[in-house]
Each structure stands twice: as C-alpha cells, then as structure tokens.
Design a protein around this motif. Sequence first.
Motif, PDB file in Angstrom:
ATOM      1  N   SER A   1      30.924   1.429 -15.170  1.00 30.65           N
ATOM      2  CA  SER A   1      31.866   1.313 -16.272  1.00 30.65           C
ATOM      3  C   SER A   1      33.183   1.999 -15.960  1.00 30.65           C
ATOM      4  O   SER A   1      34.228   1.590 -16.459  1.00 30.65           O
ATOM      5  CB  SER A   1      31.255   1.911 -17.540  1.00 30.65           C
ATOM      6  OG  SER A   1      30.155   1.146 -17.940  1.00 30.65           O
ATOM      7  N   GLY A   2      33.119   3.046 -15.134  1.00 37.36           N
ATOM      8  CA  GLY A   2      34.364   3.689 -14.718  1.00 37.36           C
ATOM      9  C   GLY A   2      35.287   2.707 -14.026  1.00 37.36           C
ATOM     10  O   GLY A   2      36.506   2.708 -14.243  1.00 37.36           O
ATOM     11  N   GLY A   3      34.709   1.834 -13.201  1.00 37.23           N
ATOM     12  CA  GLY A   3      35.507   0.816 -12.533  1.00 37.23           C
ATOM     13  C   GLY A   3      36.089  -0.187 -13.512  1.00 37.23           C
ATOM     14  O   GLY A   3      37.232  -0.624 -13.373  1.00 37.23           O
ATOM     15  N   ILE A   4      35.296  -0.541 -14.532  1.00 42.02           N
ATOM     16  CA  ILE A   4      35.784  -1.463 -15.558  1.00 42.02           C
ATOM     17  C   ILE A   4      36.905  -0.820 -16.362  1.00 42.02           C
ATOM     18  O   ILE A   4      37.936  -1.439 -16.652  1.00 42.02           O
ATOM     19  CB  ILE A   4      34.629  -1.906 -16.483  1.00 42.02           C
ATOM     20  CG1 ILE A   4      33.568  -2.664 -15.681  1.00 42.02           C
ATOM     21  CG2 ILE A   4      35.146  -2.767 -17.630  1.00 42.02           C
ATOM     22  CD1 ILE A   4      32.313  -2.986 -16.463  1.00 42.02           C
ATOM     23  N   VAL A   5      36.704   0.470 -16.738  1.00 47.13           N
ATOM     24  CA  VAL A   5      37.735   1.188 -17.480  1.00 47.13           C
ATOM     25  C   VAL A   5      39.033   1.247 -16.688  1.00 47.13           C
ATOM     26  O   VAL A   5      40.116   0.918 -17.195  1.00 47.13           O
ATOM     27  CB  VAL A   5      37.264   2.622 -17.818  1.00 47.13           C
ATOM     28  CG1 VAL A   5      38.425   3.451 -18.358  1.00 47.13           C
ATOM     29  CG2 VAL A   5      36.144   2.585 -18.836  1.00 47.13           C
ATOM     30  N   LEU A   6      38.942   1.660 -15.430  1.00 45.86           N
ATOM     31  CA  LEU A   6      40.148   1.795 -14.615  1.00 45.86           C
ATOM     32  C   LEU A   6      40.815   0.455 -14.373  1.00 45.86           C
ATOM     33  O   LEU A   6      42.045   0.356 -14.349  1.00 45.86           O
ATOM     34  CB  LEU A   6      39.808   2.480 -13.294  1.00 45.86           C
ATOM     35  CG  LEU A   6      39.553   3.983 -13.378  1.00 45.86           C
ATOM     36  CD1 LEU A   6      39.158   4.539 -12.011  1.00 45.86           C
ATOM     37  CD2 LEU A   6      40.786   4.715 -13.901  1.00 45.86           C
ATOM     38  N   SER A   7      40.004  -0.587 -14.176  1.00 46.09           N
ATOM     39  CA  SER A   7      40.583  -1.914 -13.978  1.00 46.09           C
ATOM     40  C   SER A   7      41.376  -2.346 -15.205  1.00 46.09           C
ATOM     41  O   SER A   7      42.514  -2.810 -15.093  1.00 46.09           O
ATOM     42  CB  SER A   7      39.480  -2.940 -13.685  1.00 46.09           C
ATOM     43  OG  SER A   7      38.804  -2.623 -12.496  1.00 46.09           O
ATOM     44  N   GLY A   8      40.762  -2.185 -16.388  1.00 43.02           N
ATOM     45  CA  GLY A   8      41.441  -2.578 -17.610  1.00 43.02           C
ATOM     46  C   GLY A   8      42.645  -1.720 -17.928  1.00 43.02           C
ATOM     47  O   GLY A   8      43.604  -2.175 -18.555  1.00 43.02           O
ATOM     48  N   PHE A   9      42.607  -0.462 -17.474  1.00 41.41           N
ATOM     49  CA  PHE A   9      43.682   0.479 -17.768  1.00 41.41           C
ATOM     50  C   PHE A   9      44.819   0.414 -16.751  1.00 41.41           C
ATOM     51  O   PHE A   9      45.994   0.552 -17.103  1.00 41.41           O
ATOM     52  CB  PHE A   9      43.109   1.894 -17.814  1.00 41.41           C
ATOM     53  CG  PHE A   9      44.092   2.948 -18.242  1.00 41.41           C
ATOM     54  CD1 PHE A   9      44.507   3.028 -19.560  1.00 41.41           C
ATOM     55  CD2 PHE A   9      44.593   3.855 -17.321  1.00 41.41           C
ATOM     56  CE1 PHE A   9      45.417   4.003 -19.956  1.00 41.41           C
ATOM     57  CE2 PHE A   9      45.502   4.826 -17.710  1.00 41.41           C
ATOM     58  CZ  PHE A   9      45.913   4.910 -19.039  1.00 41.41           C
ATOM     59  N   VAL A  10      44.474   0.184 -15.474  1.00 39.91           N
ATOM     60  CA  VAL A  10      45.456   0.277 -14.393  1.00 39.91           C
ATOM     61  C   VAL A  10      46.042  -1.081 -14.007  1.00 39.91           C
ATOM     62  O   VAL A  10      47.240  -1.182 -13.730  1.00 39.91           O
ATOM     63  CB  VAL A  10      44.814   0.947 -13.155  1.00 39.91           C
ATOM     64  CG1 VAL A  10      45.750   0.876 -11.953  1.00 39.91           C
ATOM     65  CG2 VAL A  10      44.461   2.389 -13.458  1.00 39.91           C
ATOM     66  N   VAL A  11      45.205  -2.117 -13.965  1.00 38.92           N
ATOM     67  CA  VAL A  11      45.674  -3.412 -13.453  1.00 38.92           C
ATOM     68  C   VAL A  11      46.795  -4.025 -14.293  1.00 38.92           C
ATOM     69  O   VAL A  11      47.790  -4.502 -13.722  1.00 38.92           O
ATOM     70  CB  VAL A  11      44.499  -4.391 -13.277  1.00 38.92           C
ATOM     71  CG1 VAL A  11      44.999  -5.782 -12.897  1.00 38.92           C
ATOM     72  CG2 VAL A  11      43.539  -3.869 -12.204  1.00 38.92           C
ATOM     73  N   PRO A  12      46.709  -4.036 -15.643  1.00 34.67           N
ATOM     74  CA  PRO A  12      47.840  -4.589 -16.404  1.00 34.67           C
ATOM     75  C   PRO A  12      49.179  -3.906 -16.128  1.00 34.67           C
ATOM     76  O   PRO A  12      50.184  -4.591 -15.932  1.00 34.67           O
ATOM     77  CB  PRO A  12      47.391  -4.431 -17.862  1.00 34.67           C
ATOM     78  CG  PRO A  12      45.902  -4.496 -17.797  1.00 34.67           C
ATOM     79  CD  PRO A  12      45.543  -3.765 -16.526  1.00 34.67           C
ATOM     80  N   PRO A  13      49.241  -2.543 -16.073  1.00 38.56           N
ATOM     81  CA  PRO A  13      50.520  -1.923 -15.704  1.00 38.56           C
ATOM     82  C   PRO A  13      50.964  -2.266 -14.284  1.00 38.56           C
ATOM     83  O   PRO A  13      52.167  -2.460 -14.044  1.00 38.56           O
ATOM     84  CB  PRO A  13      50.242  -0.416 -15.839  1.00 38.56           C
ATOM     85  CG  PRO A  13      49.116  -0.309 -16.795  1.00 38.56           C
ATOM     86  CD  PRO A  13      48.270  -1.525 -16.539  1.00 38.56           C
ATOM     87  N   LEU A  14      50.009  -2.347 -13.346  1.00 37.36           N
ATOM     88  CA  LEU A  14      50.377  -2.752 -11.987  1.00 37.36           C
ATOM     89  C   LEU A  14      50.983  -4.153 -11.989  1.00 37.36           C
ATOM     90  O   LEU A  14      51.949  -4.426 -11.261  1.00 37.36           O
ATOM     91  CB  LEU A  14      49.150  -2.712 -11.067  1.00 37.36           C
ATOM     92  CG  LEU A  14      48.635  -1.329 -10.650  1.00 37.36           C
ATOM     93  CD1 LEU A  14      47.331  -1.464  -9.867  1.00 37.36           C
ATOM     94  CD2 LEU A  14      49.675  -0.583  -9.818  1.00 37.36           C
TER      95      LEU A  14
END
Length: 397
Positions: free
Chosen positions: A151-164
């Motif tokens: 879930s940490g990977g899912i959280v970071l993906s959802g949190f980081v990828v849109p700003p990237l």
Amino acid sequence: MQKSAAPAIEVVPYRWVILTMMVACFLFTFIVRFTWPPLIPVVVPALNMKMAQAGAFMSAFYFGYIITQIPAGLLADRFGVRLLLALSLIVEGIATFAMAYITNFEQGFWLRVVTGLGAGAVYSACARSLMEWFPPQERGTAFGIMLAAVSGGIVLSGFVVPPLNTWFGWTGAFQAVGSFTVVMGILIYFLVKSSTTVVGGNMFQGFKIVFGNKDLILTSLSGFCLLWVELGTATWTVAHVKKLGFGLKEAGFILMWYGLGGLIAPMISGWLSDKIGHRKWIYIACLVVIAPLTLYFGSQQTLPMLSFVGFLFGVFSYAANPHLTIMISEFAGRAWAATANGASNFFFQLASMICPWIVGLSIDWTGTYDWVWWIMAAGPLLGIILMLPVNPENKAE
C-alpha cells in the motif's frame, strides 16, 4: 508432513536492516507497477488508446510477472536472494524509464511485460529472506511491515505521480520513477545478505512439497481471490473517480486514502497475530468485510465519502495480506519458502492479470462503471469458501 532440516534461527539485530531492504524492494516494485493507473487519463487520449488497452497495460505487467514467479523462487532457495533482488529492481527501473518513449500501445505493452519479468523475483525472495532472519514469534510483525509497502507503493504512486505529470509531463514521470528504482537496486546489492547457508534440495523435492500440499494450494487459490479485488481496485479507482466528475488530483487523493488504510493495517494485523495467533481466522474475517465494502465504495458519489470508505476498504483488504504469506511460508518451511511463495504468487497474479482486463471490457461494453464493483466483490466471497478446510497447524517446521 516432512519437516524442514533448517537449524534454529539466530536472532541478531541485522534482521532489521534486512527488513528495511525488503520493504524498499516491495515499495519500489509497487511504485513502478502503479505509476500507470494515475497516468491512464493522460496517456490514453495522447496515444489514442481504448480503455481496454489501458487495462491491458496492467495485465501485461502481470503476464511478465507470473512467468518468473516459480523459477525465481527456485533460484532464491538454491542460491540466495541478494543478486536476484538487485537485478529485479534494475530491470524494472530501466523498463519503466523506457515507457517515456513509447508512441503506441504495442511498445508500451511489451515494456510492461519486461517490467513484470523484472518484478517477478521480489515476492518470493523477500519471503525467503524474512523466513531466514525472523523467528516464528516475530514473523507476523516482520511480514506485516514488509507487506505494508504494498500500500505504501500505491500511496506514493497516487501522491507523487500526478505532480510529476504536472511538472514534467507523463514522460518525465516515467523517467523519474525508473531512475530511482535503478538506484535502489544498486543499494540492495550492497546491503542484503543471507543469515544461513541452508538451501533447498533438488527442484523435484521442492515441487513435491509445494504442489502436494492441499493446505498450501487452497490458501494460494484464496489469495487469487484476495488479489482479484485488491489489484482491480488499485487499477481502476482513479479512472472511476474521474468518471464521476472529479479531477486527477482528487482521484489521486482518494487512492491515497485507500493506500493509507492498507499501509497501516498489515502492521497492526501482523503484530496482533503474533500475540494471539489465529492467522487463518483473522484472514477470513477480513474477507467477510471486504465483499460488501467493495460494493459500498463503488456506490459513493462525494469526495469525503469516497475518501472515508476508501480508507476502510484499504484497511480490511490489506490487513489480510501478512497472514496469507506467513501461512504459505510455514506450510513449506524455510528450506522451500521462496519456491512456495513463487508458486502461490503465480496463482495470485493470474487474478491481477485477468481482472483489470475483464473490468476494462465491462466498461467498454456498457459505457459505465456499474458492473465494476460487483465483478470485484465476487473474489473475497469465493476466497472464504476456499479457506474453510485449511488447517494452519500443518507447518513444515
């Protein structure tokens, strides 16, 4: 049942370094696989793709992923996990970086297959490493912490990828994630080691232990049902929320709450099972809650309720994970933990390969998301039935 010949585990402080590295492996493996869902609404129109093709990118990852499960498990049991894990992350990182340069569906599909091939060793090798380093009374805690990285990977993906995507475009998002994954693979090579020289016997012995164990097979099939709903939700939540009229930022926010619930739950659930036992019944209780919660989540229309129910959805979905992995590992014993988890994850990931594609087809056929949540809720219901005859006391050590 045949007992493992592995010696008693020497409890040493370096086991926490190993656990940290296993968390890192899982974290980056899930970041690379879930970099794609937040980018679906951006890349699909840019490359003139269909939604079924978008789902097929996730299926492509799992096609590569399942191919390497059993061979990687055998290799980890025979030769150790360090080089296997390092190469896995490096291959994933390079293939993800290359996604920035695709110009059509076919190129992206095969790169996602390669990414899956690279990721295929992680689950079994990490399970083998924790079985080596942690005694039975700490395994719930250790596996719970490691599987929180899912879930940490899912959280970071959802949190980081849109700003990237906002800052660098979708091509820059793939490049950034790929580069960091390669760096982590190099660190894994220098920091991971084995606690023992014990290896499994010949591969035929391993196959006999794994595929001749009824409890292990039923647990693996139940894991297929759990992954059916977990990965289907993680793949399609962003696109579903956008269909409701929210933006990419809000969709990523909801997925972050889902992932946050899944980040906390495995650690608490694993620790609790170390204290009270009953891993099987904790697992079944989670499945009982997940099925109706899937439908309830899919019926929500407002941002606050999608976030709140998504959090609960993540809690109960991922609270089940550590018990599944520990039971499978202990059915096989330390000598064949990687082979058992590679074989079981082969069954698990068939769901991850099939479900996104089936859901994508249902959306293309109906033009709505009405059937999505019913399709996914069927998984945990079947998983309960499969687990009822399993006897968790049939351990190999």
